[in-house]
Design an enzyme around this catalytic site. Structure first.
Site, PDB file in Angstrom:
ATOM      1  CB  THR A  11      -0.930   0.032   1.239  1.00 52.48           C
ATOM      2  OG1 THR A  11      -0.107  -0.116   2.412  1.00 52.48           O
ATOM      3  CG2 THR A  11      -1.955  -1.086   1.191  1.00 52.48           C
ATOM      4  N   GLY A  12       2.172   1.127   0.094  1.00 57.92           N
ATOM      5  CA  GLY A  12       3.049   2.300   0.141  1.00 57.92           C
ATOM      6  C   GLY A  12       3.377   2.817  -1.253  1.00 57.92           C
ATOM      7  CG  ASP A  29       9.318   2.526  -3.121  1.00 52.96           C
ATOM      8  OD1 ASP A  29       8.968   3.664  -3.493  1.00 52.96           O
ATOM      9  OD2 ASP A  29      10.453   2.270  -2.685  1.00 52.96           O
ATOM     10  CD  GLN A  88       8.294   4.849  11.227  1.00 50.14           C
ATOM     11  OE1 GLN A  88       7.891   5.565  10.289  1.00 50.14           O
ATOM     12  NE2 GLN A  88       9.397   5.128  11.877  1.00 50.14           N
ATOM     13  CB  SER A  89       9.375   4.261   5.423  1.00 53.82           C
ATOM     14  OG  SER A  89       8.377   5.217   5.089  1.00 53.82           O
ATOM     15  CB  THR A 118      17.522   3.054   3.346  1.00 49.17           C
ATOM     16  OG1 THR A 118      17.693   4.470   3.422  1.00 49.17           O
ATOM     17  CG2 THR A 118      17.802   2.491   4.741  1.00 49.17           C
ATOM     18  CD  GLU A 135      18.486   8.558   6.291  1.00 43.40           C
ATOM     19  OE1 GLU A 135      18.712   8.694   7.500  1.00 43.40           O
ATOM     20  OE2 GLU A 135      18.640   9.483   5.470  1.00 43.40           O
ATOM     21  CE1 TYR A 183      13.345   3.398   7.433  1.00 39.86           C
ATOM     22  CE2 TYR A 183      15.300   4.680   6.866  1.00 39.86           C
ATOM     23  CZ  TYR A 183      14.245   3.858   6.493  1.00 39.86           C
ATOM     24  OH  TYR A 183      14.101   3.504   5.165  1.00 39.86           O
ATOM     25  CE  LYS A 236      13.911   0.055   6.025  1.00 38.94           C
ATOM     26  NZ  LYS A 236      13.294  -0.752   4.966  1.00 38.94           N
ATOM     27  NE  ARG A 272       9.263  10.171  -0.531  1.00 38.13           N
ATOM     28  CZ  ARG A 272       9.961   9.353   0.256  1.00 38.13           C
ATOM     29  NH1 ARG A 272       9.408   8.263   0.763  1.00 38.13           N
ATOM     30  NH2 ARG A 272      11.222   9.586   0.501  1.00 38.13           N
TER      31      ARG A 272
END
Ligand code: NDP
Ligand code: GDR
Length: 356
Positions: free
Chosen positions: A12-13, A15, A90-91, A134, A136, A158, A162, A193
């Site tokens: 559902t996001g 991407d 949880q992005s 990511t 990040e 986060y 990850k 987005r």
């Protein structure tokens, strides 16, 4: 040839929606995980929805949650996927400072739960696994640009969660021979987005200001630099990663970096407004250079306890091995997002006119 079956966790996001479209266009049977929610949360994929009673159902959603191992095992068993794309997370980096344990559970342990499901169900040789890693992870990396050999230095709960997901994916590849790969993706955006990421927050604000619905927008650190691409290009890269004979980790990026300030200027530039900056630090403001109207101010609430100052990716490996390269440049990305938000604001205004 038999159709391939894919399971998208996080369907559902942003991407998930682009990837579902891509895989359906390639003829896959696509299954997606969606969370139970008290309000509709399938807006990005409603156009792909098919009634279960139709003859040739190629897109199916399952209720589930990354924190629930039994539920993940049951879904993987039912679906028997050829490919799993783990995009569920949880992005939001800033939110992870507020919800660090939950973020670790979903983003870190959630990945482990899916890999364990493959092992428990004896699917380690038949199912390929993509992990949404990511940029990040690089955090405050000492080197710029960053590529697959750059050491990780996470700067948020986060990124730390990850980091665990990255390494557990590598470990399950090495320990159990799973075709498991990390895509280390730099920021990618689009008209769908999430509204609280800085790009969409800015493009929505531009549209609302333009229509007189809000006077200005508050932002945080304008000097952070990000390597922004288009989500449509990046899901193509995810798919290519899983089509390789050997599982490996890849950086996907544009190779160009811009400040948040430059994004703001480009977004207002799209509606022919030039920004004149004044003041500095928390007192900085952005004004319409022609009218003097204040359009941007700083709110310290949007600063993070630890920030990532600059991300700039080197996608050479992806270009050479996957034949992947981004097709949307910075100004087209900004233009597409502002234009879509302008259209959305106008549609909403027309609806209010009709029913108001
Ligand atoms: P989004 O936040 O748009 O989508 C995240 C998805 O994960 C949503 O479908 C969300 O469901 C789902 N999700 C969240 N928590 C849970 C949970 N507990 N159980 C099940 N599903 C859950 O992210 P993006 O599409 O932008 O990103 C996809 C992935 O790629 C994420 O893992 C993100 O961390 C990572 N990533 C993203 C980058 C980017 O720039 N976009 C760059 C690099 C990595 P719901 O819709 O109900 O909230
Ligand atoms: P990021 O995206 O943290 O890079 O994570 P975000 O758009 O939230 O922030 C980008 C930069 O903008 C600065 N910023 C603001 N950010 C937000 N959200 N709101 C503001 O008002 C604001 N003002 C300035 C931030 O400080 C930051 O420097 C995204 C997510 O998609 C992650 O899931 C993904 O892993 C990384 O991209 C790559």
């Amino acid at each position: 040839m038999a159709r391939k079956t894919a399971l998208i966790l996080g369907a559902t996001g942003q991407d998930g929606a682009y990837l579902a479209e891509l895989l359906l266009a390639k003829g896959y049977l696509v299954h997606g995980l969606k969370r139970r929610s008290s309000s509709f949360n399938t807006g990005r994929i409603d156009h792909l929805y098919q009634d279960r009673h139709e003859d040739d159902v190629r897109f199916t959603l399952h209720h589930g949650d990354m924190t629930d191992a039994t539920n993940l095992i049951r879904i993987v068993q039912e679906v028997q996927p050829d490919e799993i794309y783990n995009l569920a997370a949880q992005s939001h980096v800033q939110v992870s400072f507020e919800t660090p344990e939950y973020t670790a559970n979903v983003d870190g342990l959630g990945t482990l739960r899916v890999l364990e499901a493959l092992r428990i169900l004896g699917l380690t040789k038949s199912c390929r696994f993509y992990q949404a890693s990511t940029s990040e992870l690089f955090g405050q990396a000492a080197t710029v640009p960053q590529d697959e050999r750059t050491p990780f230095a996470p700067r948020s709960p986060y990124a730390a969660a990850k980091l665990y997901a990255y390494w557990i994916t590598v470990n399950y590849r090495e320990a159990y021979g799973i075709h498991a790969s990390n895509g280390i993706l730099f920021n990618h955006e689009s008209p769908i987005r999430g509204e609280t990421f800085v790009t969409r927050k800015i493009t929505r604000a531009v549209a609302a200001i333009e229509q007189g619905l809000q006077p200005m927008v508050y932002l945080g650190n304008l000097d952070a630099k990000r390597d922004w691409g288009h989500a449509r290009d990046y899901v193509e890269g995810m798919w290519r990663i899983l089509q390789q004979d050997e599982p490996e980790d890849y950086v996907l990026a544009t190779g160009e970096t811009h400040t948040v300030r430059e994004f703001v200027e480009a977004a207002f530039g799209y509606v022919d407004r030039e920004i004149a900056w004044s003041g500095s630090g928390m007192e900085e403001q952005g004004h319409d250079a022609r009218t003097g109207e204040r359009l941007i101010a700083i709110d310290p609430r949007y600063f993070r306890p630890t920030e990532v100052d600059i991300l700039l990716g080197d996608p050479t490996k992806a270009r050479l091995k996957l034949g992947w390269k981004p097709t949307t440049n910075f100004s087209s990305l900004v233009g597409e997002m502002v234009s879509s938000d302008l259209e959305a604001v106008l549609t909403e205004a027309r609806r209010n006119d009709r029913y108001g």
